[in-house]
Design an enzyme around this catalytic site. Structure first.
Site, PDB file in Angstrom:
ATOM      1  N   HIS A 148       0.839  -1.201   0.000  1.00  0.00           N
ATOM      2  CA  HIS A 148       0.000   0.000   0.000  1.00  0.00           C
ATOM      3  C   HIS A 148       0.877   1.254   0.000  1.00  0.00           C
ATOM      4  O   HIS A 148       0.647   2.184  -0.776  1.00  0.00           O
ATOM      5  CB  HIS A 148      -0.912   0.029   1.235  1.00  0.00           C
ATOM      6  N   HIS A 205       1.199  -3.999   9.270  1.00  0.00           N
ATOM      7  CA  HIS A 205       2.603  -3.711   8.973  1.00  0.00           C
ATOM      8  C   HIS A 205       3.336  -3.159  10.185  1.00  0.00           C
ATOM      9  O   HIS A 205       2.736  -2.473  11.003  1.00  0.00           O
ATOM     10  CB  HIS A 205       2.722  -2.673   7.853  1.00  0.00           C
TER      11      HIS A 205
END
EC number: 3.1.3.9
Length: 358
Positions: A118, A177
């Site tokens: 992303h 993440h």
């Protein structure tokens, strides 16, 4: 290794801090995760930019596809863990006292975690958009225009960084993440985008060139996967971990597996190649209507509307091979619609109304 454990455990502290103190911003952060989703490039940014400026639109798909491909290869090389499963699997926390991280419907990504796709997708596409917007202001010669250029420069790069930081924080907040993975992602994205600032050849690529590039990307990734499989290294090691530690089995999505992204990108790339080299594109986007603002606005509106309809097309996920084939076709249809089908229909409509008026 001790260094990685330290990096990860510090990352966990940051995630806990975010989840605890920024709970009020949960909706905004979830929204920013969607803003950074590489899939939006094809369904939103690309149709907008392609009609405004075909050079930028084309570059955007190249950057998105090549960038996401590099992301996949990096993920396979770096073997990055994701926080939501790492806390359960690591040995560094004494006697079952592993920290609790909250999970969300978009947490359970199934690929490896480093670098963040992303963050990388978002930074490379926004980098292309900002540099494209600034290239319009570079030519302003007189003094007041120079000041305006500097102001625009500052404003656009500030927006760029605000968006990147928000996307990064959102990815860390949902525990998908670690902080170092999103930072790596942003930097890698900028590098890929910057590399494409210096490759004018992509604008004149033939269909053969598109097919060759597609085959290279596919064969390299598949070959890499198979060679390591022969060496007894399973590059899909992260999928069982995701399934094991995801709080809700319904949140696991085949869309997030490493090969799903690859197939999606190759499809979009193929669609762009066919579209740009088609008669429909040449007749409509290179024709006399293409200069008209009304033509462009109609194309943007019709493209965005049509692409929203594609979102309703749900691909069956029970058979993996069928899913990949249909996913490829759906992804190819998107740029093809934007580049060739919609402009051709708008062009034909405008031609008939012109004839009626005459």
């Amino acid at each position: 290794s001790i260094k990685m454990d330290l990096l990860h455990s510090n990352g966990v502290l940051i995630i806990q801090h975010l989840q605890r103190d920024y709970r009020a911003y949960q909706d905004f952060l979830n929204f920013m995760s969607h803003v950074g989703d590489p899939r939006n490039i094809f369904s939103f940014y690309f149709p907008l930019w392609f009609q405004l400026n075909q050079v930028v639109g084309t570059k955007m798909i190249w950057v998105a596809v090549i960038g996401d491909w590099f992301n996949l290869i990096f993920k396979w090389i770096l073997f990055g863990h994701r926080p939501y499963w790492w806390v359960h699997e690591t040995m560094i926390y004494p006697n079952q006292s592993s920290p609790s991280l909250e999970q969300f419907p978009i947490t359970c990504e199934t690929g490896p975690g480093s670098p963040s796709g992303h963050a990388m997708g978002s930074s490379c596409v926004w980098y292309v958009m900002v540099t494209a917007a600034l290239s319009y202001t570079v030519g302003w010669k007189d003094k007041s225009a120079g000041t305006l250029h500097r102001l625009t420069w500052s404003l656009l790069w500030s927006i760029f960084w605000i968006i990147q930081i928000s996307v990064c924080i959102s990815r860390v907040f949902i525990a998908t993440h670690f902080p170092h993975q999103v930072i790596l992602g942003v930097l890698a994205g900028i590098l890929v985008a910057e590399a494409f600032e210096h490759t004018p050849a992509i604008q004149t690529a033939s269909l053969r060139m598109y097919i060759k590039t597609n085959l290279f990307l596919f064969i390299f990734a598949l070959g890499f996967y198979l060679v390591l499989k022969l060496l007894d290294i399973d590059l899909l090691w992260s999928v069982p971990k995701a399934k094991k530690w995801c709080a809700n089995p319904d949140w696991i999505n085949i869309d997030t597996t490493p090969f799903a992204g690859l197939v999606r990108n190759l499809g979009a790339f193929f669609g762009l190649g066919i579209g740009i080299n088609s008669e429909m594109f040449i007749m409509s986007c290179k024709g006399k209507n293409s200069c008209k603002i009304s033509f462009r606005i109609l194309c943007i509106a019709a493209s965005l509307a049509t692409l929203q309809l594609y979102n309703f097309v749900k691909i069956p996920t029970h058979t993996e091979y069928l899913f990949y084939i249909l996913s490829f076709c759906k992804s190819a249809a998107m740029p093809l619609t934007v580049v060739a089908l919609v402009p051709y229909c708008v062009h034909s409509l405008m031609r008939t109304t012109d004839k009626k008026q005459n």
